[in-house]
Design a protein around this motif. Structure first.
Motif, PDB file in Angstrom:
ATOM      1  N   VAL A  63      16.605 -52.544  31.869  1.00  0.00           N
ATOM      2  CA  VAL A  63      16.927 -51.226  31.322  1.00  0.00           C
ATOM      3  C   VAL A  63      15.644 -50.491  30.927  1.00  0.00           C
ATOM      4  N   ALA A  64      14.734 -51.187  30.257  1.00  0.00           N
ATOM      5  CA  ALA A  64      13.473 -50.567  29.843  1.00  0.00           C
ATOM      6  C   ALA A  64      12.670 -50.112  31.047  1.00  0.00           C
ATOM      7  N   SER A  65      12.819 -50.801  32.169  1.00  0.00           N
ATOM      8  CA  SER A  65      12.047 -50.456  33.365  1.00  0.00           C
ATOM      9  C   SER A  65      12.405 -49.074  33.889  1.00  0.00           C
ATOM     10  N   ILE A  66      13.619 -48.615  33.599  1.00  0.00           N
ATOM     11  CA  ILE A  66      13.995 -47.252  34.004  1.00  0.00           C
ATOM     12  C   ILE A  66      13.149 -46.240  33.238  1.00  0.00           C
ATOM     13  N   TYR A  99      15.063 -35.060  29.639  1.00  0.00           N
ATOM     14  CA  TYR A  99      16.499 -34.912  29.377  1.00  0.00           C
ATOM     15  C   TYR A  99      17.332 -35.788  30.308  1.00  0.00           C
ATOM     16  N   THR A 100      16.859 -35.922  31.535  1.00  0.00           N
ATOM     17  CA  THR A 100      17.584 -36.780  32.488  1.00  0.00           C
ATOM     18  C   THR A 100      17.575 -38.227  32.017  1.00  0.00           C
ATOM     19  N   LEU A 101      16.426 -38.683  31.547  1.00  0.00           N
ATOM     20  CA  LEU A 101      16.320 -40.067  31.070  1.00  0.00           C
ATOM     21  C   LEU A 101      17.227 -40.311  29.869  1.00  0.00           C
ATOM     22  N   ILE A 102      17.304 -39.359  28.955  1.00  0.00           N
ATOM     23  CA  ILE A 102      18.172 -39.519  27.780  1.00  0.00           C
ATOM     24  C   ILE A 102      19.626 -39.680  28.214  1.00  0.00           C
ATOM     25  N   GLY A 103      20.062 -38.868  29.173  1.00  0.00           N
ATOM     26  CA  GLY A 103      21.433 -38.977  29.675  1.00  0.00           C
ATOM     27  C   GLY A 103      21.703 -40.333  30.305  1.00  0.00           C
ATOM     28  N   ILE A 104      20.739 -40.843  31.074  1.00  0.00           N
ATOM     29  CA  ILE A 104      20.883 -42.157  31.700  1.00  0.00           C
ATOM     30  C   ILE A 104      20.947 -43.249  30.636  1.00  0.00           C
ATOM     31  N   GLY A 105      20.115 -43.133  29.608  1.00  0.00           N
ATOM     32  CA  GLY A 105      20.074 -44.140  28.552  1.00  0.00           C
ATOM     33  C   GLY A 105      21.389 -44.253  27.795  1.00  0.00           C
ATOM     34  N   VAL A 106      21.966 -43.128  27.434  1.00  0.00           N
ATOM     35  CA  VAL A 106      23.243 -43.131  26.709  1.00  0.00           C
ATOM     36  C   VAL A 106      24.336 -43.751  27.572  1.00  0.00           C
ATOM     37  N   THR A 107      24.355 -43.394  28.844  1.00  0.00           N
ATOM     38  CA  THR A 107      25.362 -43.942  29.759  1.00  0.00           C
ATOM     39  C   THR A 107      25.229 -45.452  29.897  1.00  0.00           C
ATOM     40  N   ALA A 137      22.454 -59.202  21.587  1.00  0.00           N
ATOM     41  CA  ALA A 137      22.732 -58.057  22.467  1.00  0.00           C
ATOM     42  C   ALA A 137      23.477 -56.940  21.757  1.00  0.00           C
ATOM     43  N   HIS A 138      24.480 -57.271  20.957  1.00  0.00           N
ATOM     44  CA  HIS A 138      25.310 -56.235  20.341  1.00  0.00           C
ATOM     45  C   HIS A 138      24.568 -55.408  19.288  1.00  0.00           C
ATOM     46  N   ILE A 139      23.438 -55.900  18.846  1.00  0.00           N
ATOM     47  CA  ILE A 139      22.632 -55.116  17.902  1.00  0.00           C
ATOM     48  C   ILE A 139      21.598 -54.265  18.640  1.00  0.00           C
ATOM     49  N   VAL A 140      21.046 -54.791  19.733  1.00  0.00           N
ATOM     50  CA  VAL A 140      19.990 -54.079  20.454  1.00  0.00           C
ATOM     51  C   VAL A 140      20.551 -53.014  21.395  1.00  0.00           C
ATOM     52  N   ILE A 141      21.724 -53.249  21.971  1.00  0.00           N
ATOM     53  CA  ILE A 141      22.285 -52.317  22.963  1.00  0.00           C
ATOM     54  C   ILE A 141      22.374 -50.871  22.465  1.00  0.00           C
ATOM     55  N   PRO A 142      22.848 -50.593  21.230  1.00  0.00           N
ATOM     56  CA  PRO A 142      22.895 -49.192  20.785  1.00  0.00           C
ATOM     57  C   PRO A 142      21.535 -48.497  20.740  1.00  0.00           C
ATOM     58  N   ALA A 143      20.460 -49.274  20.708  1.00  0.00           N
ATOM     59  CA  ALA A 143      19.113 -48.686  20.636  1.00  0.00           C
ATOM     60  C   ALA A 143      18.432 -48.611  22.001  1.00  0.00           C
ATOM     61  N   ILE A 144      19.194 -48.842  23.066  1.00  0.00           N
ATOM     62  CA  ILE A 144      18.598 -48.914  24.400  1.00  0.00           C
ATOM     63  C   ILE A 144      17.933 -47.604  24.813  1.00  0.00           C
ATOM     64  N   THR A 145      18.560 -46.471  24.502  1.00  0.00           N
ATOM     65  CA  THR A 145      17.969 -45.181  24.878  1.00  0.00           C
ATOM     66  C   THR A 145      16.595 -45.015  24.253  1.00  0.00           C
ATOM     67  N   LEU A 146      16.470 -45.412  22.999  1.00  0.00           N
ATOM     68  CA  LEU A 146      15.178 -45.327  22.316  1.00  0.00           C
ATOM     69  C   LEU A 146      14.173 -46.310  22.914  1.00  0.00           C
ATOM     70  N   PHE A 147      14.672 -47.456  23.364  1.00  0.00           N
ATOM     71  CA  PHE A 147      13.831 -48.437  24.037  1.00  0.00           C
ATOM     72  C   PHE A 147      13.209 -47.813  25.286  1.00  0.00           C
ATOM     73  N   MET A 148      14.035 -47.128  26.061  1.00  0.00           N
ATOM     74  CA  MET A 148      13.574 -46.468  27.276  1.00  0.00           C
ATOM     75  C   MET A 148      12.591 -45.343  26.955  1.00  0.00           C
ATOM     76  N   LEU A 149      12.892 -44.570  25.905  1.00  0.00           N
ATOM     77  CA  LEU A 149      12.032 -43.444  25.544  1.00  0.00           C
ATOM     78  C   LEU A 149      10.654 -43.906  25.068  1.00  0.00           C
ATOM     79  N   GLN A 150      10.601 -45.037  24.398  1.00  0.00           N
ATOM     80  CA  GLN A 150       9.306 -45.527  23.920  1.00  0.00           C
ATOM     81  C   GLN A 150       8.369 -45.794  25.092  1.00  0.00           C
ATOM     82  N   PHE A 151       8.859 -46.482  26.113  1.00  0.00           N
ATOM     83  CA  PHE A 151       8.041 -46.742  27.294  1.00  0.00           C
ATOM     84  C   PHE A 151       7.748 -45.448  28.050  1.00  0.00           C
ATOM     85  N   PHE A 152       8.721 -44.559  28.084  1.00  0.00           N
ATOM     86  CA  PHE A 152       8.590 -43.283  28.778  1.00  0.00           C
ATOM     87  C   PHE A 152       7.466 -42.438  28.190  1.00  0.00           C
ATOM     88  N   PHE A 153       7.465 -42.287  26.873  1.00  0.00           N
ATOM     89  CA  PHE A 153       6.507 -41.396  26.237  1.00  0.00           C
ATOM     90  C   PHE A 153       5.092 -41.971  26.186  1.00  0.00           C
TER      91      PHE A 153
END
Length: 459
Positions: A63-66, A99-107, A137-153
């Motif tokens: 997921v983070a790789s996205i 914005y595209t990445l945020i939408g993908i992360g939430v999904t 997993a059940h604790i980290v999954i809700p933060a996945i979008t932020l996980f992706m954004l950290q690597f992104f930025f």
């Protein structure tokens, strides 16, 4: 970035290293998340809990790789447009990609919540490990979008000309994560393995809130950098080009996750949970090396992309030549240091278990030899991404991480099995040496691409 264009050809090796240091440190701190979790869980939760977070870890890496794909691919495109003299267009593309990445992360967060347990079972996770995996997993999954954004930025901090802010943001996130592990695992878990895993997951999630949210708010507000989130340009070709540029980073992480699953399964079959735990420790050391090599590549990539867009071939040649020298020198130094520190590093995760310590030291001593070769293909893939050559970058990454790894993991253990006796021990060492073999092949392939593409890109 305009200053970079005029000075890049004059950068010495020392100045080039200093320029990329903030990004290297930022990615290094990001890699500390899972390592710190592992240290605390292995010592306060036991071997099974430690093996469990290493079993579920590759899923989150995919997921983070996205985020990494959108970050490196988007940075290559935006930096190139900046080099062509269109800062407004660069900002609108940056906004579209964000914005595209945020939408993908939430999904993905929603989807993964429902499929993570069946996915873990399909990967062969034992019943004993499942409760620990799900607690994490059940604790980290809700933060996945932020996980992706950290690597992104992290990539875009460099592109925006503020790499030090990326370092500071990641440092704050790391402090939150480490502090959370100390309190939630080391103090409040009271030796309960499930609570230790839940505490580590909570600490990671809190760190991701800091690491992903602060950059988002920064780029939303007025700032002194060259980038800001604003009304995007709606053009699908920019998303496809971003993904094409960054597909190598996606392939690298997805393939690495798949290969990790293969190795975990092999070691689980050969020597049980202890084998997964040993490979997890080696994986943490590998994460540190990849963060350092990858951090340099991410840090220098906007310079390469900008000068490519500006058609400054003198600077491009200089950057490429000196980058190769830096990566090779770093790889040699890292290999020597880790070989010397194999036992102390392994003891951090062995929690006093002498058998686990010995297994880990044996594996790490062999695995570390791959660091001699690992830096070149890492840089090579990132170099072609910066040149907006997604095909070459993706080909290097996919063949390196998937084809070569799968080929050697089949062939080398069989060779060891026949040469050194028909035993699990021979096959076990063959698995470790297969990793070294795959990286040697990757170096040969990368230099082949350097030679073939040299005339086209004039580096």
């Amino acid at each position: 970035m305009s200053e970079n264009n005029s000075t890049a050809q004059d950068l010495s090796i020392g100045k080039l290293i200093l320029y990329t240091i903030p990004t290297i440190i930022a990615l290094l701190i990001s890699s500390v998340y899972s390592i710190v979790d592992g240290v605390f869980v292995s010592n306060f939760g036991g071997t099974t809990a430690f093996a469990a977070i290493n079993q579920v870890g590759p899923i989150f890496l995919v997921v983070a790789s996205i985020g990494f794909m959108f970050g490196t691919g988007g940075t290559a495109l935006v930096s190139k447009v900046m080099g062509e003299g269109d800062p407004e267009g660069a900002n609108r593309i940056f906004s579209l990609v964000s914005y595209t990445l945020i939408g993908i992360g939430v999904t993905l967060s929603v989807v993964l919540w429902f499929i993570v347990e069946p996915l873990l079972r399909a990967l062969g996770t034992t019943e004993e490990m499942i409760p620990f995996c799900m607690a994490y997993a059940h604790i980290v999954i809700p933060a996945i979008t932020l996980f992706m954004l950290q690597f992104f930025f992290q990539s875009f901090f460099v592109c925006a000309g503020i790499p030090k802010m990326g370092m500071v943001d990641t440092l704050l996130a790391g402090i939150v994560n480490i502090g959370g592990d100390f309190l939630l695992v080391g103090v409040f878990a009271n030796g309960d393995p499930i609570k230790a895993v839940e505490g580590a997951a909570t600490a990671t999630a809190c760190g991701l809130v800091v690491g992903g949210l602060i950059p988002l708010l920064y780029f939303f507000s007025k700032n002194n950098s060259s980038l800001r989130l604003r009304k995007p340009v709606f053009r699908l070709s920019y998303i496809t080009q971003t993904c094409g540029n960054g597909i190598s980073e996606f392939f690298t992480n997805v393939s690495a996750s798949f290969i990790n699953i293969v190795y975990n399964s092999l070691f689980l079959y050969m020597i049980g949970d202890m084998g997964v735990a040993a490979f997890g420790t080696v994986g943490y050391v590998n994460t540190i090396f990849c963060a350092l090599a990858g951090g340099y590549t991410v840090g220098v990539a906007p310079l390469i992309a900008f000068n490519y867009g500006a058609k400054n071939t003198v600077a491009l040649k200089n950057l490429h030549k000196k980058s190769l020298s830096i990566v090779i020198g770093f790889s040699i130094i890292a290999t020597i240091l880790i070989e010397l520190l194999a036992t102390p590093l392994a003891s951090i995760f062995a929690h006093g278990d002498e058998t686990l310590l010995q297994i880990t030291v044996d594996g790490l001593s062999i695995f570390t030899l791959s660091f001699l070769f690992k830096g070149i293909p890492t840089y090579g893939s990132g170099f072609f991404t910066a040149l907006n050559d997604g095909f070459s970058s993706g080909f290097i990454s996919l063949v390196r991480t998937l084809v070569f790894n799968l080929a050697t993991i089949i062939i080398v253990p069989v060779i060891f099995f026949h040469l050194f006796g028909s035993s699990y021990e021979a096959a076990y060492y063959g698995v470790w040496y297969s990793i070294v073999g795959s990286e040697i092949l990757a170096v040969i392939m990368t230099f082949f691409f350097f030679k073939v593409k040299k005339k086209k890109y004039q580096y």
